[in-house]
Design a protein around this motif. Sequence first.
Motif, PDB file in Angstrom:
ATOM      1  N   SER A  92       0.833  -1.202   0.000  1.00  0.00           N
ATOM      2  CA  SER A  92       0.000   0.000   0.000  1.00  0.00           C
ATOM      3  C   SER A  92       0.866   1.249   0.000  1.00  0.00           C
ATOM      4  N   ALA A  93       0.406   2.280  -0.703  1.00  0.00           N
ATOM      5  CA  ALA A  93       1.127   3.550  -0.722  1.00  0.00           C
ATOM      6  C   ALA A  93       1.114   4.229   0.641  1.00  0.00           C
ATOM      7  N   ALA A  94       0.295   3.737   1.551  1.00  0.00           N
ATOM      8  CA  ALA A  94       0.292   4.273   2.911  1.00  0.00           C
ATOM      9  C   ALA A  94       1.639   4.060   3.603  1.00  0.00           C
ATOM     10  N   ILE A  95       2.454   3.193   3.031  1.00  0.00           N
ATOM     11  CA  ILE A  95       3.786   2.953   3.601  1.00  0.00           C
ATOM     12  C   ILE A  95       4.621   4.231   3.640  1.00  0.00           C
ATOM     13  N   ASN A  96       4.309   5.168   2.759  1.00  0.00           N
ATOM     14  CA  ASN A  96       5.062   6.422   2.726  1.00  0.00           C
ATOM     15  C   ASN A  96       4.882   7.251   3.996  1.00  0.00           C
ATOM     16  N   HIS A  97       3.865   6.917   4.782  1.00  0.00           N
ATOM     17  CA  HIS A  97       3.617   7.634   6.036  1.00  0.00           C
ATOM     18  C   HIS A  97       4.025   6.808   7.251  1.00  0.00           C
ATOM     19  N   ALA A  98       4.611   5.639   7.023  1.00  0.00           N
ATOM     20  CA  ALA A  98       5.009   4.773   8.137  1.00  0.00           C
ATOM     21  C   ALA A  98       6.125   5.424   8.947  1.00  0.00           C
ATOM     22  N   ARG A  99       5.991   5.353  10.249  1.00  0.00           N
ATOM     23  CA  ARG A  99       7.006   5.941  11.134  1.00  0.00           C
ATOM     24  C   ARG A  99       7.650   4.906  12.047  1.00  0.00           C
ATOM     25  N   THR A 100       7.150   3.681  12.012  1.00  0.00           N
ATOM     26  CA  THR A 100       7.698   2.609  12.848  1.00  0.00           C
ATOM     27  C   THR A 100       7.776   1.327  12.026  1.00  0.00           C
ATOM     28  N   PRO A 101       8.621   0.379  12.424  1.00  0.00           N
ATOM     29  CA  PRO A 101       8.659  -0.914  11.731  1.00  0.00           C
ATOM     30  C   PRO A 101       7.303  -1.619  11.706  1.00  0.00           C
ATOM     31  N   LEU A 102       6.510  -1.506  12.765  1.00  0.00           N
ATOM     32  CA  LEU A 102       5.189  -2.135  12.773  1.00  0.00           C
ATOM     33  C   LEU A 102       4.312  -1.520  11.689  1.00  0.00           C
ATOM     34  N   GLU A 103       4.352  -0.198  11.539  1.00  0.00           N
ATOM     35  CA  GLU A 103       3.558   0.445  10.494  1.00  0.00           C
ATOM     36  C   GLU A 103       4.043   0.020   9.111  1.00  0.00           C
ATOM     37  N   VAL A 104       5.342  -0.172   8.947  1.00  0.00           N
ATOM     38  CA  VAL A 104       5.865  -0.694   7.680  1.00  0.00           C
ATOM     39  C   VAL A 104       5.278  -2.067   7.412  1.00  0.00           C
ATOM     40  N   LEU A 105       5.299  -2.925   8.425  1.00  0.00           N
ATOM     41  CA  LEU A 105       4.836  -4.303   8.257  1.00  0.00           C
ATOM     42  C   LEU A 105       3.364  -4.350   7.825  1.00  0.00           C
ATOM     43  N   GLN A 106       2.588  -3.374   8.258  1.00  0.00           N
ATOM     44  CA  GLN A 106       1.172  -3.343   7.909  1.00  0.00           C
ATOM     45  C   GLN A 106       0.936  -2.934   6.453  1.00  0.00           C
ATOM     46  N   HIS A 107       1.992  -2.437   5.796  1.00  0.00           N
ATOM     47  CA  HIS A 107       1.839  -1.946   4.421  1.00  0.00           C
ATOM     48  C   HIS A 107       2.762  -2.658   3.433  1.00  0.00           C
ATOM     49  N   ILE A 108       3.270  -3.835   3.821  1.00  0.00           N
ATOM     50  CA  ILE A 108       3.990  -4.721   2.907  1.00  0.00           C
ATOM     51  C   ILE A 108       3.301  -6.076   2.932  1.00  0.00           C
ATOM     52  N   ASP A 109       3.465  -6.850   1.870  1.00  0.00           N
ATOM     53  CA  ASP A 109       2.823  -8.174   1.865  1.00  0.00           C
ATOM     54  C   ASP A 109       3.816  -9.323   1.774  1.00  0.00           C
ATOM     55  N   GLN A 110       5.099  -9.019   1.530  1.00  0.00           N
ATOM     56  CA  GLN A 110       6.103 -10.080   1.449  1.00  0.00           C
ATOM     57  C   GLN A 110       7.431  -9.620   2.045  1.00  0.00           C
ATOM     58  N   VAL A 111       8.090 -10.550   2.713  1.00  0.00           N
ATOM     59  CA  VAL A 111       9.486 -10.417   3.136  1.00  0.00           C
ATOM     60  C   VAL A 111      10.246 -11.478   2.347  1.00  0.00           C
ATOM     61  N   ILE A 112      11.332 -11.077   1.676  1.00  0.00           N
ATOM     62  CA  ILE A 112      11.981 -11.975   0.717  1.00  0.00           C
ATOM     63  C   ILE A 112      13.487 -12.076   1.007  1.00  0.00           C
ATOM     64  N   PRO A 113      13.969 -13.237   1.443  1.00  0.00           N
ATOM     65  CA  PRO A 113      15.421 -13.421   1.594  1.00  0.00           C
ATOM     66  C   PRO A 113      16.129 -13.127   0.271  1.00  0.00           C
ATOM     67  N   PHE A 114      17.323 -12.534   0.366  1.00  0.00           N
ATOM     68  CA  PHE A 114      17.946 -11.955  -0.830  1.00  0.00           C
ATOM     69  C   PHE A 114      19.459 -11.971  -0.671  1.00  0.00           C
ATOM     70  N   ILE A 115      20.161 -12.273  -1.760  1.00  0.00           N
ATOM     71  CA  ILE A 115      21.606 -12.021  -1.840  1.00  0.00           C
ATOM     72  C   ILE A 115      21.781 -10.919  -2.873  1.00  0.00           C
ATOM     73  N   GLU A 116      22.254  -9.773  -2.444  1.00  0.00           N
ATOM     74  CA  GLU A 116      22.466  -8.708  -3.415  1.00  0.00           C
ATOM     75  C   GLU A 116      23.836  -8.857  -4.067  1.00  0.00           C
TER      76      GLU A 116
END
Length: 294
Positions: free
Chosen positions: A135-159
Amino acid sequence: MTMKQTLIAPIALVAVVACATSTAARADCLSDAQVAELASHYLAKTPAPNFPALSDADGACSRAKLNAHLAPRLGKVIGYKAGLTNPAVQKRFNTDKPVWGKLYEGMVLASGATVDAAFGARPLYEADMLVRVKSAAINHARTPLEVLQHIDQVIPFIELPDLAVQAPPQLNGAGVAAINVGARLGVAGAPIAVPATRGEQYALLDALERMTVTLTDGQGLRLGGGQGSDILGQPLQAVVWLAGALQKEDITLQPGDLVSLGSFSALLPPRAGLAVTATFDGLPGAQPVRVNFK
């Protein structure tokens, strides 16, 4: 010449010299010619000449110019990367703050991909993580919990970043920004769905902070790694920082965007024949991520 004039002349001369010295020592936004050369080297996967240490503003200006060159060749922006979010990596580049760059289509490969060890001018690999914006509401997130509420996936990654220049250790933080934070490639593992209930979300936040991230080779020997808290104390804090930084340049995160959170490990050089696996112990549902270098 009066005595007063005699005294003023040397003082004025010192002031002029000091001003000239200060001006010479201050770097500016990279010129159009410098950025065109940097882009040309990036596309050819050859090291570009180093440039003087930049201010934050000039690093941002240079990044914008570089991305204007890269976009016609690399295509659609699929997300953003937060870089220098790990204090140990910040120290390497003589800074105390993160930086950001753009991710383009084709940069994110599937786990198990085989990649040329010379995939860039100054290729490296690191343990990382992606999240996907819901959700674009993530742009107003101020805490990790608020971030988590506006993402739908966590993806392990090797950059697989590319520090692009002839002498990467000479880059400062703003210089890393100027090269689009070395965005080049990466391999993504199986996504972990963000749970719906508040209790499960708190448990995921705790797991992200406490997880142990490890890089191993094909024989199981440890190559590097770190803890979840190595990224700004809590990995999703990188999204809070990134959203704020992007908004300063009139950019907002949109649904579907990927966000790379930064490094849980040291930046390491690949070599042909090396197989690298990243594991995220303590993160429920996290499957290993693998890349092979040829």
